[in-house]
Write a protein that holds these residues in place. Structure first.
Motif, PDB file in Angstrom:
ATOM      1  N   UNK A 109     -37.386 -11.018   6.240  1.00 26.34           N
ATOM      2  CA  UNK A 109     -38.732 -11.294   6.844  1.00 26.34           C
ATOM      3  C   UNK A 109     -40.117 -11.257   6.397  1.00 26.34           C
ATOM      4  N   UNK A 110     -40.528 -10.075   5.759  1.00 21.87           N
ATOM      5  CA  UNK A 110     -42.099 -10.204   5.040  1.00 21.87           C
ATOM      6  C   UNK A 110     -42.650 -11.640   4.770  1.00 21.87           C
ATOM      7  N   UNK A 111     -41.422 -11.795   3.563  1.00 16.22           N
ATOM      8  CA  UNK A 111     -42.326 -12.710   2.481  1.00 16.22           C
ATOM      9  C   UNK A 111     -41.963 -14.536   3.285  1.00 16.22           C
ATOM     10  N   UNK A 112     -41.492 -13.904   5.003  1.00 10.34           N
ATOM     11  CA  UNK A 112     -41.564 -15.441   5.386  1.00 10.34           C
ATOM     12  C   UNK A 112     -43.283 -16.058   5.447  1.00 10.34           C
ATOM     13  N   UNK A 153     -31.296 -14.088   6.807  1.00 13.36           N
ATOM     14  CA  UNK A 153     -31.377 -13.883   5.466  1.00 13.36           C
ATOM     15  C   UNK A 153     -31.425 -15.466   5.393  1.00 13.36           C
ATOM     16  N   UNK A 154     -31.144 -16.164   5.708  1.00 15.40           N
ATOM     17  CA  UNK A 154     -30.838 -17.531   5.140  1.00 15.40           C
ATOM     18  C   UNK A 154     -32.533 -18.476   5.260  1.00 15.40           C
ATOM     19  N   UNK A 210     -40.996  -4.673  11.029  1.00 15.63           N
ATOM     20  CA  UNK A 210     -40.816  -3.078  12.209  1.00 15.63           C
ATOM     21  C   UNK A 210     -40.313  -3.845  13.060  1.00 15.63           C
ATOM     22  N   UNK A 211     -39.743  -4.396  13.934  1.00 14.92           N
ATOM     23  CA  UNK A 211     -38.424  -4.099  14.860  1.00 14.92           C
ATOM     24  C   UNK A 211     -37.349  -4.122  14.237  1.00 14.92           C
ATOM     25  N   UNK A 212     -36.779  -4.664  13.277  1.00 11.83           N
ATOM     26  CA  UNK A 212     -36.165  -5.227  12.135  1.00 11.83           C
ATOM     27  C   UNK A 212     -35.679  -3.402  11.615  1.00 11.83           C
TER      28      UNK A 212
END
Length: 239
Positions: A109-112, A153-154, A210-212
């Motif tokens: 998610x951080x790397x999106x 993750x995909x 953060x939610x994750x």
């Protein structure tokens, strides 16, 4: 416990078409991994070479290679002079699975990149979970939750990360099948998944991460505690 050969033949024979003309140990492993994740072969089940090999129409050598692959993935364990069994996790294994999930999923998610993100898979998994909950199918809710996190993750677009999480999440299902109150375990995460999806829809990547992270930390505590109560001891090989 022995898997009933009749049950194996009745269920797995339907999967024979998935093997196609070029039957391989990897395809057999894919089928068995799915069946284990769905709870068809619960933790502690002894896998019958004759029953499974006959149902799928594969040779003993091919089946043994599939068993070897799944043993490497920590889904099966070979016990000398007894056979191959679906692995029973230790409590510490469950905790370690969640540490791995947090590292990988939050990093994805951080790397999106910049929004919008391709969220159709996540939307489908949330809808699947809601439908299963309305039907009172809590195993189906669990499956939808796994689908949600695989689709999350995909988003990284990495075949290697997808493969890693497929194995990690299949291993986690071994713990879910032991817990005796699946509704209490899985119902809270229907809302959590929707919150993460809504944040990503809004392009709020930092909020979604953060939610994750909070979701996975709380899930780690709940699932580990529930699993510990279910098995009443850290049983089963850790390696």
């Amino acid at each position: 416990m022995d898997a009933n050969a009749t049950v194996e033949a009745g269920g797995l024979a339907d999967d024979r078409a998935l093997l196609g003309r070029t039957s391989t140990a990897q395809r057999v492993a894919d089928i068995l991994r799915t069946r284990i994740a769905e709870g068809y072969f619960p933790p502690g089940t002894r896998l019958s070479e004759d029953g499974i090999g006959g149902a799928l129409g594969v040779s003993r050598n091919t089946l043994r290679e599939a068993f070897r692959l799944l043993t490497h993935e920590r889904l099966l364990v070979h016990e000398l002079n007894r056979g191959v069994f679906v692995r029973v996790l230790a409590v510490g294994d469950v905790d370690d699975i969640y540490r791995t999930r947090r590292l990988v999923e939050c990093a994805v998610v951080r790397g999106l990149g910049h929004p919008p993100y391709p969220l159709d898979g996540l939307v489908g998994a949330v809808s699947e979970g809601g439908a299963a909950a309305r039907a009172g199918d809590w195993n189906g809710v669990s499956t939808a939750n796994i689908h949600f996190h695989r689709e999350l993750v995909a988003l990284a677009g990495s075949a290697r990360t997808d493969e890693l999480m497929r194995s990690v999440l299949a291993e986690l299902r071994l713990a879910f099948h032991v817990v005796d109150d699946p509704r209490a375990l899985h119902e809270p995460y229907l809302v959590r998944n929707r919150e993460i999806l809504d944040a990503l829809r809004a392009g709020e990547r930092t909020t979604a991460e953060r939610l994750l992270a909070r979701y996975l930390d709380e899930s780690r505590t709940r699932v580990t505690a529930a699993y510990a109560r279910a098995v009443d001891a850290p049983t089963g090989p850790a390696d």
